[in-house]
Design a protein around this motif. Structure first.
Motif, PDB file in Angstrom:
ATOM      1  N   GLY A   1      35.061  39.138  32.111  1.00 47.17           N
ATOM      2  CA  GLY A   1      36.370  39.199  32.779  1.00 47.17           C
ATOM      3  C   GLY A   1      36.969  40.594  32.700  1.00 47.17           C
ATOM      4  N   GLY A   2      37.842  40.899  33.668  1.00 43.50           N
ATOM      5  CA  GLY A   2      38.501  42.202  33.681  1.00 43.50           C
ATOM      6  C   GLY A   2      39.260  42.451  32.385  1.00 43.50           C
TER       7      GLY A   2
ATOM      8  N   MET B   1      29.136  36.880  33.357  1.00 40.70           N
ATOM      9  CA  MET B   1      30.294  37.581  33.895  1.00 40.70           C
ATOM     10  C   MET B   1      31.216  37.960  32.743  1.00 40.70           C
ATOM     11  SD  MET B   1      32.832  36.084  36.757  1.00 40.70           S
ATOM     12  CE  MET B   1      32.702  37.037  38.210  1.00 40.70           C
TER      13      MET B   1
ATOM     14  N   GLY C   1      38.503  38.562  27.479  1.00 36.78           N
ATOM     15  CA  GLY C   1      39.498  38.795  26.440  1.00 36.78           C
ATOM     16  C   GLY C   1      39.145  39.942  25.516  1.00 36.78           C
TER      17      GLY C   1
ATOM     18  N   ASN D   1      30.773  50.892  40.448  1.00 35.54           N
ATOM     19  CA  ASN D   1      31.986  51.245  41.189  1.00 35.54           C
ATOM     20  C   ASN D   1      32.642  52.515  40.627  1.00 35.54           C
ATOM     21  OD1 ASN D   1      34.242  50.861  43.003  1.00 35.54           O
ATOM     22  ND2 ASN D   1      33.585  48.729  43.110  1.00 35.54           N
TER      23      ASN D   1
ATOM     24  N   GLU E   1      34.256  50.048  51.534  1.00 31.07           N
ATOM     25  CA  GLU E   1      34.157  51.225  50.652  1.00 31.07           C
ATOM     26  C   GLU E   1      32.796  51.897  50.816  1.00 31.07           C
ATOM     27  OE1 GLU E   1      35.473  51.093  46.669  1.00 31.07           O
ATOM     28  OE2 GLU E   1      37.262  49.932  47.111  1.00 31.07           O
TER      29      GLU E   1
ATOM     30  N   PRO F   1      35.263  48.810  38.839  1.00 30.00           N
ATOM     31  CA  PRO F   1      35.908  50.099  38.562  1.00 30.00           C
ATOM     32  C   PRO F   1      36.396  50.232  37.118  1.00 30.00           C
ATOM     33  CG  PRO F   1      36.703  49.174  40.632  1.00 30.00           C
ATOM     34  CD  PRO F   1      35.861  48.118  39.995  1.00 30.00           C
TER      35      PRO F   1
ATOM     36  N   GLY G   1      33.650  42.971  34.752  1.00 32.43           N
ATOM     37  CA  GLY G   1      34.953  43.048  35.417  1.00 32.43           C
ATOM     38  C   GLY G   1      35.689  44.354  35.163  1.00 32.43           C
ATOM     39  N   THR G   2      36.613  44.634  36.060  1.00 29.48           N
ATOM     40  CA  THR G   2      37.372  45.894  36.065  1.00 29.48           C
ATOM     41  C   THR G   2      37.964  46.244  34.701  1.00 29.48           C
ATOM     42  OG1 THR G   2      38.006  45.571  38.362  1.00 29.48           O
ATOM     43  CG2 THR G   2      39.435  46.974  37.065  1.00 29.48           C
TER      44      THR G   2
ATOM     45  N   LYS H   1      34.111  31.687  27.429  1.00 30.99           N
ATOM     46  CA  LYS H   1      35.093  30.907  28.182  1.00 30.99           C
ATOM     47  C   LYS H   1      34.464  29.689  28.835  1.00 30.99           C
ATOM     48  CE  LYS H   1      38.885  33.247  27.510  1.00 30.99           C
ATOM     49  NZ  LYS H   1      40.056  32.600  26.873  1.00 30.99           N
TER      50      LYS H   1
HETATM   51  C1  LIG Z   1      37.216  47.629  44.147  1.00 29.59           C
HETATM   52  C2  LIG Z   1      37.405  46.187  43.670  1.00 29.59           C
HETATM   53  O1  LIG Z   1      38.324  45.523  43.962  1.00 29.59           O
HETATM   54  S1  LIG Z   1      36.185  45.624  42.635  1.00 29.59           S
HETATM   55  C3  LIG Z   1      36.746  44.045  42.103  1.00 29.59           C
HETATM   56  C4  LIG Z   1      36.442  43.848  40.666  1.00 29.59           C
HETATM   57  N1  LIG Z   1      36.935  42.542  40.296  1.00 29.59           N
HETATM   58  C5  LIG Z   1      37.027  42.167  39.039  1.00 29.59           C
HETATM   59  O2  LIG Z   1      36.736  42.899  38.122  1.00 29.59           O
HETATM   60  C6  LIG Z   1      37.498  40.760  38.860  1.00 29.59           C
HETATM   61  C7  LIG Z   1      37.410  40.306  37.451  1.00 29.59           C
HETATM   62  N2  LIG Z   1      37.806  38.914  37.489  1.00 29.59           N
HETATM   63  C8  LIG Z   1      38.358  38.277  36.462  1.00 29.59           C
HETATM   64  O3  LIG Z   1      38.571  38.825  35.381  1.00 29.59           O
HETATM   65  C9  LIG Z   1      38.682  36.812  36.747  1.00 29.59           C
HETATM   66  O4  LIG Z   1      39.777  36.455  35.921  1.00 29.59           O
HETATM   67  C10 LIG Z   1      37.491  35.887  36.509  1.00 29.59           C
HETATM   68  C11 LIG Z   1      36.498  36.130  37.652  1.00 29.59           C
HETATM   69  C12 LIG Z   1      36.809  36.128  35.204  1.00 29.59           C
HETATM   70  C13 LIG Z   1      38.044  34.482  36.598  1.00 29.59           C
HETATM   71  O5  LIG Z   1      36.991  33.596  36.767  1.00 29.59           O
HETATM   72  P1  LIG Z   1      37.296  32.044  36.955  1.00 29.59           P
HETATM   73  O6  LIG Z   1      35.969  31.372  37.105  1.00 29.59           O
HETATM   74  O7  LIG Z   1      38.298  31.849  38.038  1.00 29.59           O
HETATM   75  O8  LIG Z   1      37.855  31.710  35.542  1.00 29.59           O
HETATM   76  P2  LIG Z   1      39.101  30.793  35.172  1.00 29.59           P
HETATM   77  O9  LIG Z   1      40.329  31.258  35.883  1.00 29.59           O
HETATM   78  O10 LIG Z   1      38.664  29.367  35.306  1.00 29.59           O
HETATM   79  O11 LIG Z   1      39.306  31.157  33.651  1.00 29.59           O
HETATM   80  C14 LIG Z   1      38.516  30.602  32.613  1.00 29.59           C
HETATM   81  C15 LIG Z   1      39.173  31.026  31.333  1.00 29.59           C
HETATM   82  O12 LIG Z   1      39.012  32.454  31.189  1.00 29.59           O
HETATM   83  C16 LIG Z   1      40.307  33.071  31.076  1.00 29.59           C
HETATM   84  N3  LIG Z   1      40.203  34.352  31.770  1.00 29.59           N
HETATM   85  C17 LIG Z   1      39.768  34.579  33.046  1.00 29.59           C
HETATM   86  N4  LIG Z   1      39.758  35.899  33.303  1.00 29.59           N
HETATM   87  C18 LIG Z   1      40.198  36.504  32.172  1.00 29.59           C
HETATM   88  C19 LIG Z   1      40.393  37.853  31.825  1.00 29.59           C
HETATM   89  N5  LIG Z   1      40.112  38.840  32.707  1.00 29.59           N
HETATM   90  N6  LIG Z   1      40.828  38.135  30.575  1.00 29.59           N
HETATM   91  C20 LIG Z   1      41.104  37.135  29.680  1.00 29.59           C
HETATM   92  N7  LIG Z   1      40.914  35.830  29.954  1.00 29.59           N
HETATM   93  C21 LIG Z   1      40.481  35.526  31.187  1.00 29.59           C
HETATM   94  C22 LIG Z   1      41.281  32.085  31.704  1.00 29.59           C
HETATM   95  O13 LIG Z   1      42.571  32.277  31.220  1.00 29.59           O
HETATM   96  C23 LIG Z   1      40.675  30.790  31.243  1.00 29.59           C
HETATM   97  O14 LIG Z   1      40.925  30.657  29.871  1.00 29.59           O
HETATM   98  P3  LIG Z   1      41.210  29.229  29.160  1.00 29.59           P
HETATM   99  O15 LIG Z   1      40.039  28.369  29.548  1.00 29.59           O
HETATM  100  O16 LIG Z   1      41.256  29.572  27.711  1.00 29.59           O
HETATM  101  O17 LIG Z   1      42.484  28.766  29.754  1.00 29.59           O
END
Ligand SMILES: CC(=O)SCCNC(=O)CCNC(=O)[C@H](O)C(C)(C)COP(=O)(O)OP(=O)(O)OC[C@H]1O[C@@H](n2cnc3c(N)ncnc32)[C@H](O)[C@@H]1OP(=O)(O)O
Length: 213
Positions: free
Chosen positions: A186-187, A184, A203, A132, A17, A151, A168-169, A209
């Motif tokens: 989460g999205g 961090m 959440g 982003n 990108e 984003p 996160g997104t 978390k």
């Molecule tokens: C142009 C592009 O593509 S830019 C890319 C941008 N990318 C993003 O924004 C990615 C965002 N990533 C996320 O939200 C992912 O879910 C992450 C990175 C937070 C997950 O991280 P991990 O370390 O794998 O977390 P893991 O899967 O172990 O989850 C831990 C806990 O958080 C929860 N969790 C993880 N992500 C989320 C979320 N987005 N919303 C709600 N709960 C979430 C899981 O369900 C778990 O809950 P529990 O312990 O109660 O069961």
């Protein structure tokens, strides 16, 4: 040194990108840098993957290096240090023409601002930040060094995102809160309270978390 020649760290999604943005702005992207040995010599989006910094020492005084071609704040920081250690010049901040900036904005070096993002009054962007596409940053927001804003994030007034935080997104941050360093979000989260350093919150509303550090 030619002012418009660049190499970009990372040939994954973010790096590609950034390459697209650089081409749009008239830079000459000489190649991608990537530490993965299996990527060396590949062609990605018509651009060669040159390898690691030792592979391009002969180009050191001719081009600048973009370090914000990787989304991970930790990796970005390591690559910036490595680039400095090898004596390469770092690229300036690159801003997509479809970004709206007010007249009172602070921009550090080496950051990337992607299309459709809006920065209102008195917004501070540190060094090696990624903002982003389609992000809104309201009045008096401060995004510190190495942070990555994904984003579609909406950040309300007087919020501080500390060094190396990853948002996160599609998440939204309530006004007057601080996201601690290297945390961090989460999205899809709605963050209504301060977040300490080194943790994952997710959440609606966002809750603790797990520890990341
Ligand atoms: C142009 C592009 O593509 S830019 C890319 C941008 N990318 C993003 O924004 C990615 C965002 N990533 C996320 O939200 C992912 O879910 C992450 C990175 C937070 C997950 O991280 P991990 O370390 O794998 O977390 P893991 O899967 O172990 O989850 C831990 C806990 O958080 C929860 N969790 C993880 N992500 C989320 C979320 N987005 N919303 C709600 N709960 C979430 C899981 O369900 C778990 O809950 P529990 O312990 O109660 O069961």
């Amino acid at each position: 040194m030619k002012d418009n020649q660049l190499v970009i760290w990372g040939c994954g999604g973010m790096g590609r990108e950034v390459n697209h943005l650089c081409e749009l702005l008239g830079y000459e992207v000489v190649g991608f840098l990537d530490e993965r040995l299996d990527m060396r010599g590949q062609i990605v989006d018509d651009i060669p993957v040159l390898g690691d910094l030792p592979d391009i020492m002969h180009l050191r005084d001719q081009l600048k290096v973009v370090c914000a071609g990787v989304g991970s704040p930790q990796l970005k920081k390591r690559l910036v240090q490595k680039t400095r250690d090898y004596g390469f010049s770092l690229a300036e901040t690159i801003v997509h023409p479809a970004v709206q900036l007010s007249r009172k904005i602070h921009l550090g070096i080496g950051s990337i601002l992607c299309a459709g993002t809006i920065l209102t009054i008195n917004v501070h962007i540190g060094h090696f930040v990624i903002v982003n596409s389609g992000v809104t940053l309201a009045h008096d927001v401060k995004i510190c060094d190495y942070a990555t804003i994904s984003p579609g994030v909406h950040i309300s007034g007087n919020v501080t995102v500390e060094e190396g935080a990853f948002i996160g997104t599609g998440s939204a941050l309530r006004e007057k809160i601080t996201i601690g360093p290297w945390s961090m979000i989460g999205g899809g989260a709605f963050v209504k309270d301060d977040v300490p350093g080194g943790v994952l919150y997710a959440g609606v509303p966002a809750v603790f978390k797990k520890k990341l550090i």
